[in-house]
Design an enzyme around this catalytic site. Structure first.
Site, PDB file in Angstrom:
ATOM      1  CG  ASN A  75      -0.725  -2.215 -10.258  1.00 52.27           C
ATOM      2  OD1 ASN A  75      -0.556  -3.406  -9.977  1.00 52.27           O
ATOM      3  ND2 ASN A  75       0.266  -1.450 -10.689  1.00 52.27           N
ATOM      4  CB  THR A  80       1.495  13.472  15.451  1.00 53.59           C
ATOM      5  OG1 THR A  80       2.418  13.749  16.507  1.00 53.59           O
ATOM      6  CG2 THR A  80       0.205  14.239  15.680  1.00 53.59           C
ATOM      7  CB  THR A 103       3.687   1.804  -0.491  1.00 54.95           C
ATOM      8  OG1 THR A 103       3.354   1.850  -1.880  1.00 54.95           O
ATOM      9  CG2 THR A 103       5.159   1.451  -0.347  1.00 54.95           C
ATOM     10  CB  CYS A 126       5.045   2.718  -8.295  1.00 48.96           C
ATOM     11  SG  CYS A 126       3.736   3.233  -7.170  1.00 48.96           S
ATOM     12  CB  SER A 142      -3.801   3.602  -0.984  1.00 52.62           C
ATOM     13  OG  SER A 142      -2.944   4.703  -0.827  1.00 52.62           O
ATOM     14  CD  GLN A 192      -5.456   0.460  -8.776  1.00 48.37           C
ATOM     15  OE1 GLN A 192      -6.532   0.979  -9.064  1.00 48.37           O
ATOM     16  NE2 GLN A 192      -4.311   1.116  -8.867  1.00 48.37           N
TER      17      GLN A 192
END
Length: 392
Positions: free
Chosen positions: A162, A250, A83, A336, A210, A190
């Site tokens: 997806n 970080t 995302t 989502c 992801s 995906q």
């Protein structure tokens, strides 16, 4: 004190398109990183040995990701997931290059991370063409070419849908984009790890992935920016200048290690996993179709074996999912957007309406599932459907 549920007491999980369970090897690599006294430091703290060691770990993980996709290590930008990567690709590119063009092309079947980002760009004065799919859920390359204008800056098209698992003609679109001098972004959430993607073979300019979609940890992904030194992006956030000034904060060394370990593991077993999951999907469809009337949504051949979208004759998706809640975990669409009352924008764009639209469920598989799991799932779905039919 909260007790952990035994896995055997939980519903059979067939919602892997939403997220996958972290692989034991990946978890071990992350724990090792967290416990290592030599590499726990901030990777940006280059003044001492621990920081330098942590930076070396990040560099090694970055090189592993680059090797999988056929790009240079410094073209890999770590993010919190696909995302964020999608937003950095679309907004970062559009806002940095608005003087070169203010027109973007995408499709109506994209993930909401892309669609909502495009809507935000429209509010900023950009124009976006939303292409409809054909009835099988694919975006015709000729439709993409017809939408290209002199001021088109970017095409954004997902690799694997997806909700339906339908594969888009990325290689054809990439060739068209290169021919017309238009940049191409691909949301590969995906597909990454599960399917082979090589940026040294297909001219994709920006690629989002992801880790939690391929048995890695949640909260980590990356955007690959080909020719990053020449392709300028505007950062979404500002701070310490990490990730070549594109993503401050970080770096979570253990999560980055988790991403690279999961990707390397997925690549090493890609062939056998594809064969296994394809067998599971085929067996599921055949077994269910002999006992219930089903309608499969999506292309019969150009689809990922990991995802299946279907509806049962006369059965609503919410009723079916509720009936199965104690024994089987499936979904009615994108994780989502699940829980909303709106029907699938993907299926509606494919021309699916009525009972098929409101009865659609998504079932997704992974390498850990067995034929026994498939038989159990089919038995439970048939039993639930018959109970609902008796009630109607």
């Amino acid at each position: 004190m909260e007790t952990r549920l035994d896995a055997k007491s939980l519903p059979l999980y067939l919602d892997t398109a939403a997220t996958t369970r972290i692989a034991p090897e990946v978890l071990a690599a992350m724990v090792e990183q967290l416990e290592n006294p030599r590499t726990f430091a901030n990777p940006s703290s280059s003044a001492h040995a621990q920081g330098q060691a942590a930076a070396a770990v990040v560099a090694g993980a970055r090189a592993e990701v680059a090797a999988e996709f056929g790009c240079d290590p410094d073209e890999v930008i770590f993010t919190a997931g696909a995302t964020e990567a999608n937003n950095l690709a679309l907004r970062g590119l559009a806002l940095a290059h608005a003087e070169q063009g203010r027109h973007l092309i995408t499709s109506r079947i994209e993930h909401h991370a892309v669609l909502a980002c495009c809507e935000s760009l429209e509010r900023d004065g950009f124009e976006v063409s939303y292409l409809p799919p054909d009835r099988w859920g694919r975006i015709p390359p000729e439709a993409v070419e017809a939408a290209i204008r002199p001021d088109t800056l970017l095409i954004s098209l997902m690799h694997t849908n997806n909700e339906t698992g339908v594969l888009q003609p990325i290689e054809d679109v990439a060739a068209l984009a290169a021919e017309h001098g238009v940049l191409l972004h691909v949301d590969a959430a995906q597909a990454a790890g599960k399917l082979r993607i090589r940026l040294d073979e297909t001219p994709i300019d920006l690629l989002s992935i992801s880790a939690h979609k391929f048995h890695g940890p949640k909260g980590i992904g990356c955007l690959i920016v080909r020719n990053r030194r020449q392709l300028r992006l505007r950062p979404l956030m500002y701070g310490g200048g990490q990730e070549f000034g594109l993503r401050p904060g970080t770096l979570p060394t253990h999560q980055i290690v988790g991403l690279s370990a999961a990707l390397t593991l997925a690549a090493s077993r890609r062939g056998c996993d594809l064969t296994h999951v394809a067998q599971l999907k085929r067996h599921f469809i055949q077994s269910l179709a002999t006992r219930l009337k089903i309608q499969i949504h999506g292309h019969p051949e150009q689809a990922s074996p990991y995802i299946l979208n279907l509806s049962l004759d006369g059965i609503g998706s919410d009723a079916l999912i509720n009936q199965l809640a104690g024994v089987l975990a499936i979904a009615s669409g994108s994780a989502c957007s699940s829980g909303t009352i709106e029907p699938s924008h993907v299926l509606r764009s494919m021309g699916i309406e009525g009972a098929d639209l409101y009865g659609a469920v998504r079932i997704s598989f992974d390498r850990a599932h067995s034929l026994e799991d498939i038989a159990t799932a089919v038995d439970n779905i048939v039993a639930a459907a018959r109970r609902l039919q008796e009630l109607s």
